[in-house]
Design an enzyme around this catalytic site. Sequence first.
Site, PDB file in Angstrom:
ATOM      1  NE  ARG A  81      47.958  36.624  33.972  1.00 40.27           N
ATOM      2  CZ  ARG A  81      48.470  35.886  32.984  1.00 40.27           C
ATOM      3  NH1 ARG A  81      48.242  34.604  32.920  1.00 40.27           N
ATOM      4  NH2 ARG A  81      49.204  36.439  32.056  1.00 40.27           N
ATOM      5  CD  GLU A 132      49.559  32.745  36.440  1.00 40.19           C
ATOM      6  OE1 GLU A 132      50.737  32.648  36.065  1.00 40.19           O
ATOM      7  OE2 GLU A 132      48.892  33.798  36.353  1.00 40.19           O
ATOM      8  CB  SER A 137      28.517  24.777  48.160  1.00 41.98           C
ATOM      9  OG  SER A 137      27.507  24.758  47.182  1.00 41.98           O
TER      10      SER A 137
END
Length: 166
Positions: A107, A110, A133
């Site tokens: 996820r 995704e 960063s």
Amino acid sequence: MKKSDAPEALLAAASVEKPMTRADVTELVVMRRLQKGLTWTKIAKAVGASKEWTTAALLGQMQMTKEQAESAGKLLGLPGYAVLLLQQVPYKGSLPTAVPTDPLIYRFYELVNVYGTTFKELIHEEFGDGIMSAIDFKMDLTREPDPKGDRVKITMSGKYLQYKTY
């Protein structure tokens, strides 16, 4: 940690029958945590760092100081060579495949695939041409009650780093 401490850790790790790798230490940490019924939060309190950073460190993604490694080692009952390996600079990146197969980790993959260009555009619009960063970085994970089902709230804060012209 001084560079001179590194050979000591490697020698200690090599002195066991089968030399222990950092990945072996991670497996040992996970098993000992389960055996002892410890939470990452409790371990983090003993280490003196956030639960997010401590979990990452014990899963092999961050280098612990001698004091942090010794505190974790004592709580988890780790052997000395494992405590030394917790103090080594890790090889970062723990996913076994390019595209993660674990549903929860997928996820996030995704999320970056869907919203990555949005993050990039909005960060560039707000800050200019640079990056966030992952070194000078903080993260907080909390549960957020919701009548439709609790939600996972993850706050990430990374220092903005401007690209330089040279």
